[in-house]
Write an enzyme that holds these catalytic residues in place. Structure first.
Site, PDB file in Angstrom:
ATOM      1  N   TYR A   1      -8.464  26.653  57.608  1.00 54.32           N
ATOM      2  CA  TYR A   1      -7.040  26.704  57.942  1.00 54.32           C
ATOM      3  C   TYR A   1      -6.514  28.114  58.242  1.00 54.32           C
ATOM      4  O   TYR A   1      -5.336  28.283  58.527  1.00 54.32           O
ATOM      5  CB  TYR A   1      -6.226  26.086  56.793  1.00 54.32           C
ATOM      6  CG  TYR A   1      -6.560  24.624  56.581  1.00 54.32           C
ATOM      7  CD1 TYR A   1      -6.275  23.679  57.561  1.00 54.32           C
ATOM      8  CD2 TYR A   1      -7.185  24.191  55.408  1.00 54.32           C
ATOM      9  CE1 TYR A   1      -6.593  22.348  57.384  1.00 54.32           C
ATOM     10  CE2 TYR A   1      -7.502  22.852  55.219  1.00 54.32           C
ATOM     11  CZ  TYR A   1      -7.208  21.942  56.207  1.00 54.32           C
ATOM     12  OH  TYR A   1      -7.514  20.617  56.036  1.00 54.32           O
TER      13      TYR A   1
ATOM     14  N   HIS B   1      -2.003  20.053  64.472  1.00 59.90           N
ATOM     15  CA  HIS B   1      -3.029  20.172  63.431  1.00 59.90           C
ATOM     16  C   HIS B   1      -3.724  21.510  63.595  1.00 59.90           C
ATOM     17  O   HIS B   1      -4.146  21.868  64.713  1.00 59.90           O
ATOM     18  CB  HIS B   1      -4.043  19.029  63.507  1.00 59.90           C
ATOM     19  CG  HIS B   1      -3.393  17.716  63.253  1.00 59.90           C
ATOM     20  ND1 HIS B   1      -2.924  17.377  62.008  1.00 59.90           N
ATOM     21  CD2 HIS B   1      -3.050  16.718  64.087  1.00 59.90           C
ATOM     22  CE1 HIS B   1      -2.347  16.188  62.089  1.00 59.90           C
ATOM     23  NE2 HIS B   1      -2.399  15.776  63.332  1.00 59.90           N
TER      24      HIS B   1
HETATM   25  O1  CA2 Z   1      -5.542  20.504  60.367  1.00 58.02           O
HETATM   26  C1  CA2 Z   1      -4.443  20.204  59.923  1.00 58.02           C
HETATM   27  O2  CA2 Z   1      -3.419  20.836  60.165  1.00 58.02           O
HETATM   28  C2  CA2 Z   1      -4.315  19.002  58.971  1.00 58.02           C
HETATM   29  O3  CA2 Z   1      -3.112  18.321  59.274  1.00 58.02           O
HETATM   30  C3  CA2 Z   1      -4.278  19.571  57.576  1.00 58.02           C
HETATM   31  C4  CA2 Z   1      -4.304  18.489  56.482  1.00 58.02           C
HETATM   32  C5  CA2 Z   1      -5.439  17.528  56.703  1.00 58.02           C
HETATM   33  O4  CA2 Z   1      -5.367  16.469  55.739  1.00 58.02           O
HETATM   34  C6  CA2 Z   1      -5.403  16.932  58.088  1.00 58.02           C
HETATM   35  O5  CA2 Z   1      -6.495  16.074  58.239  1.00 58.02           O
HETATM   36  C7  CA2 Z   1      -5.464  18.011  59.135  1.00 58.02           C
HETATM   37  C8  CA2 Z   1      -4.546  19.073  55.083  1.00 58.02           C
HETATM   38  C9  CA2 Z   1      -3.713  20.174  54.731  1.00 58.02           C
HETATM   39  C10 CA2 Z   1      -4.380  20.862  53.589  1.00 58.02           C
HETATM   40  O6  CA2 Z   1      -3.910  22.150  53.640  1.00 58.02           O
HETATM   41  C11 CA2 Z   1      -4.550  23.093  52.960  1.00 58.02           C
HETATM   42  C12 CA2 Z   1      -4.245  24.362  53.329  1.00 58.02           C
HETATM   43  C13 CA2 Z   1      -4.870  25.396  52.699  1.00 58.02           C
HETATM   44  C14 CA2 Z   1      -5.772  25.142  51.684  1.00 58.02           C
HETATM   45  C15 CA2 Z   1      -6.051  23.854  51.315  1.00 58.02           C
HETATM   46  C16 CA2 Z   1      -5.441  22.819  51.964  1.00 58.02           C
END
Ligand code: CA2
Length: 150
Positions: A23, A99
Site C-alpha cells: 500500500y 484501489h
Molecule cells: O488496494 C486497495 O486500495 C484496497 O481497497 C485496500 C483494502 C483491500 O481489502 C482491498 O482488497 C483493496 C484493504 C485496506 C487495508 O489497508 C491497509 C493499509 C495499510 C496497512 C494494512 C492495511
C-alpha cells in the site's frame, strides 16, 4: 464551487504504517491533504472521511448526499459491502472507485467489486497517487458537467 467527497473504508487509516510493500508509505492524512489541495486549486471543496464501520460510512454518505462527486476506496467492503453499495446507488452521486493495489493481481476474492458497475470509472493498482489521478478526473468531469449545464 462544487463539493467533492473522499471516502475511505476499513483499515485505510493504517496507510503508510503497515504493509508498505502493498500500500506504499503515504499516510491517509497526506492523501487527504493532497486531494483537498487539488480540489481547492480548482475552486472546489473536498470533504474527507474514513471509518472502519460500514454503518458510519453509510450515515456520512447520507449526510453528504448533495455532493457533486465521490472518490471512493471502500477497502475490504469493496468485496462484501452490499449495504454500502445500496447507499452509493441511492445518493446518485457520480463516483470513481479507487484501489491502491491491483485487486486483479491478488487473491481471487478481491476481483469481485460491489461498486464497479455503478462507477463512472476505476483507478486500480497505481498506488496512493491513484487518489490524485481520481481527483484530477473529478475536476475535469465537473468542468465538463458545468459546460453542459451552462
Ligand atoms: O488496494 C486497495 O486500495 C484496497 O481497497 C485496500 C483494502 C483491500 O481489502 C482491498 O482488497 C483493496 C484493504 C485496506 C487495508 O489497508 C491497509 C493499509 C495499510 C496497512 C494494512 C492495511
Amino acid at each position: 464551487m462544487a463539493q467533492i467527497l473522499l471516502l475511505n473504508g476499513p483499515n485505510l487509516n493504517l496507510l503508510g504504517e503497515r504493509e508498505p510493500e502493498i500500500y506504499g508509505r503515504t499516510t491517509l492524512k497526506e492523501i487527504e491533504a493532497r486531494v483537498t489541495a487539488k480540489a481547492a486549486g480548482a475552486g472546489h471543496r473536498c470533504d474527507c472521511f474514513q471509518s472502519n464501520h460500514e454503518g458510519q460510512l453509510i450515515d456520512w454518505l447520507h449526510e453528504k448526499r448533495s455532493a457533486n462527486f465521490l472518490l471512493l476506496n471502500a477497502g475490504g467492503l469493496t468485496h462484501t459491502g452490499i449495504a454500502l453499495r445500496d447507499a452509493v446507488a441511492a445518493i446518485d452521486t457520480p463516483f470513481v472507485e479507487i484501489h491502491i493495489s491491483n485487486i486483479y493481481r491478488r487473491e481471487p476474492f478481491r476481483a469481485r467489486s460491489y461498486f464497479s458497475d455503478l462507477a463512472v470509472g476505476l483507478i486500480v493498482g497505481l498506488g496512493p497517487q491513484g487518489y490524485e489521478f481520481a481527483a484530477e478526473f473529478a475536476i475535469n468531469h465537473l468542468a465538463r458537467a458545468g459546460e453542459v449545464a451552462g
